[in-house]
Write a protein that holds these residues in place. Structure first.
Motif, PDB file in Angstrom:
ATOM      1  N   GLU A  71      58.910  43.851  73.949  1.00  0.00           N
ATOM      2  CA  GLU A  71      60.314  44.059  74.286  1.00  0.00           C
ATOM      3  C   GLU A  71      61.055  42.733  74.434  1.00  0.00           C
ATOM      4  N   ILE A  72      60.412  41.756  75.070  1.00  0.00           N
ATOM      5  CA  ILE A  72      61.052  40.444  75.208  1.00  0.00           C
ATOM      6  C   ILE A  72      61.239  39.798  73.843  1.00  0.00           C
ATOM      7  N   LEU A  73      60.189  39.813  73.024  1.00  0.00           N
ATOM      8  CA  LEU A  73      60.272  39.210  71.698  1.00  0.00           C
ATOM      9  C   LEU A  73      61.342  39.882  70.842  1.00  0.00           C
ATOM     10  N   ALA A  74      61.327  41.206  70.803  1.00  0.00           N
ATOM     11  CA  ALA A  74      62.300  41.929  69.984  1.00  0.00           C
ATOM     12  C   ALA A  74      63.722  41.697  70.485  1.00  0.00           C
ATOM     13  N   GLY A  75      63.911  41.688  71.796  1.00  0.00           N
ATOM     14  CA  GLY A  75      65.236  41.418  72.345  1.00  0.00           C
ATOM     15  C   GLY A  75      65.731  40.032  71.983  1.00  0.00           C
ATOM     16  N   ILE A  78      66.675  39.882  68.234  1.00  0.00           N
ATOM     17  CA  ILE A  78      67.958  40.535  67.966  1.00  0.00           C
ATOM     18  C   ILE A  78      69.097  39.677  68.497  1.00  0.00           C
ATOM     19  N   ALA A  79      68.928  39.113  69.685  1.00  0.00           N
ATOM     20  CA  ALA A  79      69.984  38.267  70.258  1.00  0.00           C
ATOM     21  C   ALA A  79      70.233  37.034  69.399  1.00  0.00           C
ATOM     22  N   LEU A  80      69.169  36.439  68.864  1.00  0.00           N
ATOM     23  CA  LEU A  80      69.305  35.239  68.045  1.00  0.00           C
ATOM     24  C   LEU A  80      69.611  35.548  66.574  1.00  0.00           C
ATOM     25  N   ASN A  81      69.610  36.836  66.236  1.00  0.00           N
ATOM     26  CA  ASN A  81      69.888  37.294  64.878  1.00  0.00           C
ATOM     27  C   ASN A  81      68.877  36.716  63.880  1.00  0.00           C
ATOM     28  N   PHE A  82      67.650  36.632  64.297  1.00  0.00           N
ATOM     29  CA  PHE A  82      66.567  36.183  63.432  1.00  0.00           C
ATOM     30  C   PHE A  82      65.630  37.365  63.224  1.00  0.00           C
ATOM     31  N   LEU A  83      65.548  37.860  62.001  1.00  0.00           N
ATOM     32  CA  LEU A  83      64.790  39.074  61.681  1.00  0.00           C
ATOM     33  C   LEU A  83      65.281  40.263  62.502  1.00  0.00           C
ATOM     34  N   ALA A  84      66.578  40.292  62.765  1.00  0.00           N
ATOM     35  CA  ALA A  84      67.157  41.341  63.613  1.00  0.00           C
ATOM     36  C   ALA A  84      66.955  42.720  63.018  1.00  0.00           C
ATOM     37  N   ARG A  85      67.110  42.851  61.727  1.00  0.00           N
ATOM     38  CA  ARG A  85      66.940  44.153  61.066  1.00  0.00           C
ATOM     39  C   ARG A  85      65.510  44.652  61.239  1.00  0.00           C
ATOM     40  N   PHE A  86      64.533  43.775  61.026  1.00  0.00           N
ATOM     41  CA  PHE A  86      63.123  44.136  61.152  1.00  0.00           C
ATOM     42  C   PHE A  86      62.793  44.581  62.579  1.00  0.00           C
ATOM     43  N   PHE A  87      63.220  43.797  63.563  1.00  0.00           N
ATOM     44  CA  PHE A  87      62.909  44.141  64.950  1.00  0.00           C
ATOM     45  C   PHE A  87      63.700  45.358  65.417  1.00  0.00           C
ATOM     46  N   ALA A  88      64.875  45.579  64.876  1.00  0.00           N
ATOM     47  CA  ALA A  88      65.624  46.795  65.220  1.00  0.00           C
ATOM     48  C   ALA A  88      64.873  48.031  64.726  1.00  0.00           C
ATOM     49  N   LEU A  90      61.593  48.235  64.226  1.00  0.00           N
ATOM     50  CA  LEU A  90      60.421  48.390  65.091  1.00  0.00           C
ATOM     51  C   LEU A  90      60.808  49.014  66.428  1.00  0.00           C
ATOM     52  N   LEU A  91      61.942  48.582  66.970  1.00  0.00           N
ATOM     53  CA  LEU A  91      62.393  49.134  68.248  1.00  0.00           C
ATOM     54  C   LEU A  91      62.803  50.595  68.134  1.00  0.00           C
ATOM     55  N   ILE A  92      63.281  51.007  66.969  1.00  0.00           N
ATOM     56  CA  ILE A  92      63.602  52.431  66.773  1.00  0.00           C
ATOM     57  C   ILE A  92      62.346  53.265  66.986  1.00  0.00           C
ATOM     58  N   PHE A  93      61.246  52.867  66.361  1.00  0.00           N
ATOM     59  CA  PHE A  93      59.987  53.599  66.538  1.00  0.00           C
ATOM     60  C   PHE A  93      59.476  53.499  67.974  1.00  0.00           C
ATOM     61  N   PHE A  94      59.635  52.341  68.579  1.00  0.00           N
ATOM     62  CA  PHE A  94      59.206  52.149  69.965  1.00  0.00           C
ATOM     63  C   PHE A  94      59.987  53.060  70.909  1.00  0.00           C
ATOM     64  N   VAL A  95      61.307  53.102  70.764  1.00  0.00           N
ATOM     65  CA  VAL A  95      62.128  53.921  71.658  1.00  0.00           C
ATOM     66  C   VAL A  95      61.867  55.410  71.407  1.00  0.00           C
ATOM     67  N   LEU A  96      61.621  55.789  70.156  1.00  0.00           N
ATOM     68  CA  LEU A  96      61.263  57.185  69.874  1.00  0.00           C
ATOM     69  C   LEU A  96      59.961  57.561  70.582  1.00  0.00           C
ATOM     70  N   ALA A  97      58.954  56.705  70.492  1.00  0.00           N
ATOM     71  CA  ALA A  97      57.673  56.986  71.152  1.00  0.00           C
ATOM     72  C   ALA A  97      57.840  57.017  72.668  1.00  0.00           C
ATOM     73  N   THR A  98      58.624  56.092  73.198  1.00  0.00           N
ATOM     74  CA  THR A  98      58.875  56.059  74.636  1.00  0.00           C
ATOM     75  C   THR A  98      59.561  57.338  75.095  1.00  0.00           C
ATOM     76  N   THR A  99      60.530  57.783  74.332  1.00  0.00           N
ATOM     77  CA  THR A  99      61.235  59.012  74.682  1.00  0.00           C
ATOM     78  C   THR A  99      60.292  60.198  74.666  1.00  0.00           C
ATOM     79  N   ILE A 127      68.907  54.239  70.209  1.00  0.00           N
ATOM     80  CA  ILE A 127      68.428  54.358  68.830  1.00  0.00           C
ATOM     81  C   ILE A 127      69.602  54.268  67.856  1.00  0.00           C
ATOM     82  N   GLY A 128      70.735  54.883  68.209  1.00  0.00           N
ATOM     83  CA  GLY A 128      71.922  54.776  67.365  1.00  0.00           C
ATOM     84  C   GLY A 128      72.393  53.340  67.219  1.00  0.00           C
TER      85      GLY A 128
END
Length: 150
Positions: A71-75, A78-88, A90-99, A127-128
């Motif tokens: 979560e820290i790495l992905a955040g 995304i904040a630094l806009n480095f591989l933001a699309r890729f980590f977004a 990954l986070l979609i799948f993470f948030v789906l599993a968490t939900t 997720i949106g």
């Protein structure tokens, strides 16, 4: 407009950076919560026991540390806009599993499931936003200055 996207992306990323840090600062509590919600399928049990032997830690503790770090790495990415699309993505799948595992409002009776339902709907909106970050990516590359319209 690019300044607003940058500002919004940084503010959005704070959510993941903060929650990841809280997980890492409270690893025993996070591990207990994971252990109470997640059951390992018997098919994966031999692999998880090898992993536990290799690291010397129980699987819930490993998951707590991994999730907090992710979560820290992905955040940050995304904040630094480095591989933001890729980590977004990954986070979609993470948030789906968490939900699915932690906000299972469908297993609770209606008066008691209100808080869990709100948490699941919050995750749906996250997720949106992650889909928007994944769709926008780094944005179009045109010849005008990046912050010319501010």
């Amino acid at each position: 407009m690019p300044a607003l996207f940058t500002f919004g992306r940084v503010l959005f990323a704070v959510l993941f950076i903060y929650t990841g840090a809280t997980k890492l600062f409270a690893i025993p509590a996070t591990a207990d919560f994971i252990a109470s919600k997640v059951t390992i399928p018997s098919l994966l049990a031999p692999y998880t026991s090898q992993l536990e032997t290799l690291t010397g830690m129980p699987l819930p503790q490993l998951l707590a540390m991994s999730v907090g770090g992710f979560e820290i790495l992905a955040g940050l990415m995304i904040a630094l806009n480095f591989l933001a699309r890729f980590f977004a993505i990954l986070l979609i799948f993470f948030v789906l599993a968490t939900t699915f595992y932690f906000h299972d409002f469908w297993n609770q009776s209606p008066p008691d499931n209100a808080k869990t339902l709100i948490e699941a709907l919050k995750n749906l909106s996250i997720i949106g936003a992650l889909f928007m970050i994944a769709g926008y990516g780094r944005g179009p590359r045109n010849s005008e200055p990046a912050y010319g319209d501010v």
